[in-house]
Design a protein around this motif. Structure first.
Motif, PDB file in Angstrom:
ATOM      1  N   GLY A 197       0.794  -1.220   0.000  1.00  0.00           N
ATOM      2  CA  GLY A 197       0.000   0.000   0.000  1.00  0.00           C
ATOM      3  C   GLY A 197       0.827   1.271   0.000  1.00  0.00           C
ATOM      4  O   GLY A 197       0.281   2.357  -0.197  1.00  0.00           O
ATOM      5  N   PRO A 215       0.531   4.465   3.247  1.00  0.00           N
ATOM      6  CA  PRO A 215      -0.868   4.785   2.970  1.00  0.00           C
ATOM      7  C   PRO A 215      -1.552   5.399   4.182  1.00  0.00           C
ATOM      8  O   PRO A 215      -1.031   5.340   5.303  1.00  0.00           O
ATOM      9  CB  PRO A 215      -1.466   3.414   2.617  1.00  0.00           C
ATOM     10  N   PRO A 221      -3.927  -3.439   2.331  1.00  0.00           N
ATOM     11  CA  PRO A 221      -4.898  -3.102   1.295  1.00  0.00           C
ATOM     12  C   PRO A 221      -5.183  -4.281   0.371  1.00  0.00           C
ATOM     13  O   PRO A 221      -4.335  -5.148   0.153  1.00  0.00           O
ATOM     14  CB  PRO A 221      -4.224  -1.955   0.539  1.00  0.00           C
ATOM     15  N   GLN A 224      -5.003  -1.305  -5.082  1.00  0.00           N
ATOM     16  CA  GLN A 224      -4.339  -0.009  -5.179  1.00  0.00           C
ATOM     17  C   GLN A 224      -4.094   0.335  -6.647  1.00  0.00           C
ATOM     18  O   GLN A 224      -3.690  -0.526  -7.431  1.00  0.00           O
ATOM     19  CB  GLN A 224      -3.020   0.036  -4.421  1.00  0.00           C
ATOM     20  N   THR A 237      -6.615   3.585  -2.868  1.00  0.00           N
ATOM     21  CA  THR A 237      -6.319   2.359  -2.122  1.00  0.00           C
ATOM     22  C   THR A 237      -7.614   1.788  -1.563  1.00  0.00           C
ATOM     23  O   THR A 237      -8.433   2.526  -1.007  1.00  0.00           O
ATOM     24  CB  THR A 237      -5.337   2.649  -0.968  1.00  0.00           C
TER      25      THR A 237
END
Length: 310
Positions: A197, A215, A221, A224, A237
């Motif tokens: 991320g 992030p 995540p 993305q 994201t």
């Protein structure tokens, strides 16, 4: 009912068999026309390509890459000369008059002269790691001088020389996000979407990671996507909100949009609610403009048929 019968007949489907062809041959009289216009608006050349366009065209160092369902095609912006690289299922770009692309075999990537003939190159890794290989292929981009991609946790740069390609490696703290190509800020700087991320800026000249921005949320995540908006990297994201299937199917995902300076990695503004990036869908650009020369190339190829028998 009449409309359904007509549709089935068009794709070659009957109650007994199906003969749908997703990439039919294109006779000469149905070949698509490609036209080049100079900076003053004057048509300088016009040629034909007997293929069906399957994805949006792209620009690469004075050439337009035209994905066809039979083969990729490379068009010189100024002359209109068309070449169709052999053994490539996808062209990544053109650098130093070498077409770089994804081969049909297990090589990492391959390159061949735009005009064809001897002088091609092929890169392999031993032992072959299909996951890392496919990751490199899906992340690789062409700058003005090199081919750059992420192999595992290494940024691998290939730069063409007089008689061979020079390799440069830059160690990364993470791998790249699957399916996300690098962003080219300029010939010496690229941006990597990290698989954790984070977003990383890499200085190719100094061979180092110049910055890394985490992030907005520390969660792992599930999605993305990064895009370059001038001097800003726009990031979307996605975070999984539940493992329970939604009413419409799939998992619940919360998308956050955030922006960072492409040179410094400094976060700009606050994260906001966002939506996942849209695919190209039915939108295939007809015209591509080369900002360095001011010339533009317009393609008028028929679209590759989609669908099948049911």
């Amino acid at each position: 009912m009449a409309a359904l019968v007509t549709l089935l007949a068009a794709v070659g489907c009957t109650g007994q068999e199906c003969s749908f062809d997703a990439c039919p041959d294109v006779p000469a009289e149905r070949a698509g026309r490609v036209t080049g216009v100079d900076a003053s608006g004057t048509v300088r050349w016009s040629t034909t390509v007997a293929d069906l366009v399957s994805a949006p065209p792209s620009l690469s160092n004075g050439y337009v890459v035209l994905p066809g369902c039979h083969a990729p095609h490379v068009v010189d912006v100024r002359s209109g000369a068309v070449s169709s690289p052999e053994g490539m299922k996808e062209v990544i770009g053109v650098v130093a008059d070498q077409v770089v692309g994804v081969p049909e075999d297990t090589a990492l990537i391959v390159a061949e002269p735009v005009a064809g003939g001897p002088g091609g190159f092929s890169w392999t890794e031993s032992p072959d790691d299909p996951v890392a290989r496919n990751g490199y292929r899906s992340s690789a981009v062409v700058t003005e001088a090199s081919v750059v991609g992420v192999l595992g946790r290494t940024l691998v740069v290939w730069t063409p020389g007089p008689d061979r390609w020079e390799r440069t490696d830059v160690a990364l703290p993470v791998g790249s996000q699957r399916g996300e190509r690098l962003l080219v800020v300029d010939p010496e700087h690229v941006v990597v979407s990290g698989d954790d991320g984070s977003v990383l800026g890499v200085d190719l000249a100094a061979r180092r990671v110049a910055w890394r921005t985490l992030p907005p949320r520390p969660d792992d995540p599930t999605y993305q996507h990064v895009e370059l908006d001038g001097a800003v990297v726009a990031v979307v994201t996605g975070y999984r909100t539940t493992d329970a299937p939604a009413v419409t199917g799939g998992e619940g995902i919360d998308y956050l949009g955030w922006r960072v300076d492409a040179r410094t990695g400094r976060t700009l503004g606050r994260p906001t609610q966002a939506k996942p990036a849209k695919g190209s869908g039915d939108e295939i650009a007809a015209t591509v403009r080369d900002p360095s020369s001011g010339w533009s190339v317009t393609q008028r190829l028929e679209r590759q048929p989609r669908g099948g028998c049911f």
